[in-house]
Design a protein around this motif. Structure first.
Motif, PDB file in Angstrom:
ATOM      1  N   ARG A 140      -7.788  10.592  -0.655  1.00 60.35           N
ATOM      2  CA  ARG A 140      -6.336   9.817  -0.696  1.00 60.35           C
ATOM      3  C   ARG A 140      -5.889   8.395   0.284  1.00 60.35           C
ATOM      4  NH1 ARG A 140      -1.821  11.487  -5.194  1.00 60.35           N
ATOM      5  NH2 ARG A 140      -3.359  12.458  -5.952  1.00 60.35           N
ATOM      6  N   LEU A 167       2.476   1.543  -2.888  1.00 63.34           N
ATOM      7  CA  LEU A 167       1.466   2.199  -4.548  1.00 63.34           C
ATOM      8  C   LEU A 167       1.470   3.569  -4.068  1.00 63.34           C
ATOM      9  CD1 LEU A 167      -0.609   0.845  -6.289  1.00 63.34           C
ATOM     10  CD2 LEU A 167      -2.243   1.426  -5.046  1.00 63.34           C
ATOM     11  N   MET A 168       0.841   3.575  -2.584  1.00 65.95           N
ATOM     12  CA  MET A 168       0.230   5.812  -2.508  1.00 65.95           C
ATOM     13  C   MET A 168       1.525   6.705  -3.362  1.00 65.95           C
ATOM     14  SD  MET A 168      -2.503   4.865  -2.199  1.00 65.95           S
ATOM     15  CE  MET A 168      -3.376   6.332  -1.452  1.00 65.95           C
ATOM     16  N   TYR A 224      -8.405   4.388  -9.878  1.00 67.70           N
ATOM     17  CA  TYR A 224      -7.801   5.687  -9.368  1.00 67.70           C
ATOM     18  C   TYR A 224      -8.166   6.396 -10.671  1.00 67.70           C
ATOM     19  CZ  TYR A 224      -5.879   9.911  -6.766  1.00 67.70           C
ATOM     20  OH  TYR A 224      -6.174  11.395  -6.572  1.00 67.70           O
ATOM     21  N   LYS A 225      -7.666   6.423 -11.125  1.00 66.30           N
ATOM     22  CA  LYS A 225      -8.168   7.004 -12.294  1.00 66.30           C
ATOM     23  C   LYS A 225      -9.436   6.996 -13.236  1.00 66.30           C
ATOM     24  CE  LYS A 225      -5.165   7.107 -16.001  1.00 66.30           C
ATOM     25  NZ  LYS A 225      -4.234   6.219 -16.963  1.00 66.30           N
ATOM     26  N   THR A 253       0.848  -1.150  -0.230  1.00 67.25           N
ATOM     27  CA  THR A 253       0.017   0.093  -0.376  1.00 67.25           C
ATOM     28  C   THR A 253       0.967   1.196  -0.118  1.00 67.25           C
ATOM     29  OG1 THR A 253      -1.704  -1.177   1.385  1.00 67.25           O
ATOM     30  CG2 THR A 253      -1.893   0.985   1.124  1.00 67.25           C
ATOM     31  N   LEU A 288       1.701   7.166  -6.651  1.00 67.94           N
ATOM     32  CA  LEU A 288       0.075   7.351  -6.874  1.00 67.94           C
ATOM     33  C   LEU A 288       0.406   9.126  -6.643  1.00 67.94           C
ATOM     34  CD1 LEU A 288      -2.769   6.296  -7.191  1.00 67.94           C
ATOM     35  CD2 LEU A 288      -3.186   7.800  -5.497  1.00 67.94           C
ATOM     36  N   VAL A 319      -6.706   0.336  -0.971  1.00 67.75           N
ATOM     37  CA  VAL A 319      -6.191  -0.652  -1.296  1.00 67.75           C
ATOM     38  C   VAL A 319      -5.758  -1.664  -0.142  1.00 67.75           C
ATOM     39  CG1 VAL A 319      -3.681  -0.868  -1.712  1.00 67.75           C
ATOM     40  CG2 VAL A 319      -5.118   1.210  -2.440  1.00 67.75           C
ATOM     41  N   TRP A 374      -2.664  16.814   1.335  1.00 70.29           N
ATOM     42  CA  TRP A 374      -3.204  15.244   2.040  1.00 70.29           C
ATOM     43  C   TRP A 374      -1.382  14.588   1.955  1.00 70.29           C
ATOM     44  CZ3 TRP A 374      -5.607  13.125   4.100  1.00 70.29           C
ATOM     45  CH2 TRP A 374      -7.290  13.275   4.294  1.00 70.29           C
ATOM     46  N   HIS A 424       0.310  11.556  -9.720  1.00 70.87           N
ATOM     47  CA  HIS A 424      -1.094  12.443  -9.339  1.00 70.87           C
ATOM     48  C   HIS A 424      -0.072  13.735  -8.123  1.00 70.87           C
ATOM     49  CE1 HIS A 424      -3.175   9.901 -12.613  1.00 70.87           C
ATOM     50  NE2 HIS A 424      -2.589   9.546 -11.673  1.00 70.87           N
ATOM     51  N   GLY A 445     -11.869  12.875  -3.669  1.00 69.97           N
ATOM     52  CA  GLY A 445     -10.124  13.020  -3.687  1.00 69.97           C
ATOM     53  C   GLY A 445      -9.339  12.649  -2.075  1.00 69.97           C
ATOM     54  N   PHE A 464      -5.182  -1.187  -9.079  1.00 70.24           N
ATOM     55  CA  PHE A 464      -5.481  -0.040  -8.072  1.00 70.24           C
ATOM     56  C   PHE A 464      -5.033   1.300  -8.934  1.00 70.24           C
ATOM     57  CE2 PHE A 464      -4.912  -3.325  -4.633  1.00 70.24           C
ATOM     58  CZ  PHE A 464      -6.277  -2.781  -4.701  1.00 70.24           C
ATOM     59  N   LEU A 465      -4.079   1.597  -9.683  1.00 68.92           N
ATOM     60  CA  LEU A 465      -4.013   2.395 -10.128  1.00 68.92           C
ATOM     61  C   LEU A 465      -4.870   3.390 -11.254  1.00 68.92           C
ATOM     62  CD1 LEU A 465      -0.248   2.612 -10.981  1.00 68.92           C
ATOM     63  CD2 LEU A 465      -1.024   3.826  -9.200  1.00 68.92           C
ATOM     64  N   ARG A 468      -4.497  19.141  -2.526  1.00 67.75           N
ATOM     65  CA  ARG A 468      -4.467  19.663  -0.812  1.00 67.75           C
ATOM     66  C   ARG A 468      -3.234  18.436  -0.469  1.00 67.75           C
ATOM     67  NH1 ARG A 468      -9.377  18.077   2.170  1.00 67.75           N
ATOM     68  NH2 ARG A 468     -10.172  16.220   0.788  1.00 67.75           N
ATOM     69  N   PHE A 508      -8.504   6.058  -0.345  1.00 73.75           N
ATOM     70  CA  PHE A 508      -8.298   5.262  -1.352  1.00 73.75           C
ATOM     71  C   PHE A 508      -7.343   4.336  -0.416  1.00 73.75           C
ATOM     72  CE2 PHE A 508      -6.166   3.957  -5.466  1.00 73.75           C
ATOM     73  CZ  PHE A 508      -6.846   3.611  -5.947  1.00 73.75           C
TER      74      PHE A 508
END
Ligand SMILES: [Zn+2]
Lengths: 198, 189
Positions: free
Chosen positions: B17, A66-67, B57-58, A63, A70, B24, A80, A74, B15, B53-54, A78, B20
């Motif tokens: 994260r 992956l984050m 997300y998209k 995880t 990500l 996951v 985050w 992207h 949005g 997962f990507l 904000r 999300f």
């Protein structure tokens, strides 16, 4: 490999689609027909073996990786972030404060009180005890939520926040959600944090 | 559980994260396992799970709550697996000759480059036989039996994931069962 005269029926049987007379008829046929018997046995044992294969799991850190990917692909609009707090070997209680000028007497801000932060995921207004982890000690979260997916050997308290027990959550101690006026929270905060400090 | 998940998905769509990341967490083992059984090795399983997962997300904004989230995410992952299997099949037929010369069978070729701890488990005889039998199945049958027997899905759920009628799922499972029966009987002799 041969398939018998009853092959179609056999699969219906395995899908549990036969009922009543059809089912009775099939079951009584099976007891007398050696071909069908061995065929059913083979199918049964093959599917049993198949279903018994190990349930392999995603590798550790999946995880987080992956984050990270990500966030690189992207960038968050904000601020985050999913900071993974890695304070190890902290013996004494650590007060983690997020935001500016926060103290026990500023109860509108998010804060986490914990004996240590090992394994905890801490983000804006939220603390997560990830699945498969074990946390030893008490957790007090002020103005934020806590999501428990792993094990907590201690009490979990939120002041103006929610305690979410996800599947797999295991909390050995007390769970309390204090949702009160600011003065009351401040009082609880002081009391609980005092308790924790000693 | 279900309600909780709907809320998490909604937050992720806005949005968040962290929400999300929770999704996951909830699905990583499922998608990894699916990829592992479909493709036969840990590296590709991880790639597929990540890619799924990507993509999810998209395309989160395209997901609508009239379907189960699990169906949607499984569909993404299954399609990725099937695509990859088809590509692999094409490249195998190209270098089949090389394989023949080197004397390595498909199994060792697939799993030897990266032996993780999970792969060690696979090396027990039965596990290996079963994985060989799975890998002998055409991709559509493979997906159907894996979803049914390893992911405990109903025929209807499988039909939703694969976007085919239930009757088609039944046929695939019947053929998948026959192929596994043949494969495992042959192997254990
Ligand atoms: Zn018979």
């Amino acid at each position: 490999m041969s398939t018998s005269h009853m092959n179609e029926r056999m699969h219906q049987y395995l899908d549990e689609e036969l009922t009543g007379a059809e089912l009775e008829e099939f079951e009584s046929h099976i007891t007398t027909c050696a071909d069908c018997q061995s065929e059913l046995k083979e199918l049964d044992s093959a599917m049993h073996q198949f279903a018994q294969t190990d349930w392999v799991k995603a590798p550790a850190g999946f995880t987080e990786n992956l984050m990270e990917q990500l966030n690189a692909m992207h960038p968050p609009k904000r601020n985050w972030r999913v900071p993974i707090m890695k304070y190890t070997g902290v013996a004494a209680a650590v007060l983690l404060v997020f935001g500016l000028g926060v103290s026990i007497t500023a109860p509108e801000k998010f804060a986490l009180q914990a004996d240590n932060t090992q394994g905890l995921v801490v983000a804006d207004n939220k603390v997560i005890v990830p699945a498969g982890t074990e946390y030893n000690g008490d957790l007090v979260i002020q103005n934020g939520d806590v999501e428990v997916r792993g094990k907590v050997n201690g009490n979990v308290t939120t002041l103006n926040g929610r305690v979410y027990r996800m599947a797999g959550a295991d909390i050995s101690g007390e769970t309390e959600e204090v949702d009160q006026a600011a003065e009351k929270v401040a009082y609880y905060a002081k009391r609980l944090w005092h308790d924790l400090a000693k | 559980m279900e309600l909780m998940e709907i809320r998490i998905v909604k937050r992720a769509q806005k949005g968040d994260r962290l929400a999300f990341a929770e999704l996951v967490e909830l699905y990583k083992d499922k998608l990894y396992n699916l990829g592992y059984r479909m493709l036969g090795n840990p590296q590709e399983a991880e790639d597929i799970a990540q890619e799924a997962f990507l993509r999810a997300y998209k395309n989160l904004d395209k997901y609508n709550a009239s379907h189960k989230f699990s169906t949607w995410i499984y569909r993404i992952a299954t399609n990725l697996c099937i695509d990859r299997m088809r590509k692999k099949k094409a490249s195998y037929s190209l270098d089949a000759e090389v394989d023949g010369i080197e004397g390595g069978d498909m199994y060792t070729r697939l799993s030897s480059p990266d032996l993780g701890p999970e792969d060690e488990v696979m090396r027990t005889e039965t596990q290996r036989e079963v994985q060989d039998a799975i890998e002998a199945l055409p991709e559509n049958y493979r997906a159907a039996v894996i979803l049914k027997y390893l992911h405990d899905m109903s025929l209807q759920e499988i039909a939703d994931v694969l976007e085919v009628p239930v009757s088609t799922v039944k046929t695939r499972i019947h053929r998948g069962r026959e192929a596994l029966r043949a494969g495992l009987r042959h192997q254990s002799r």
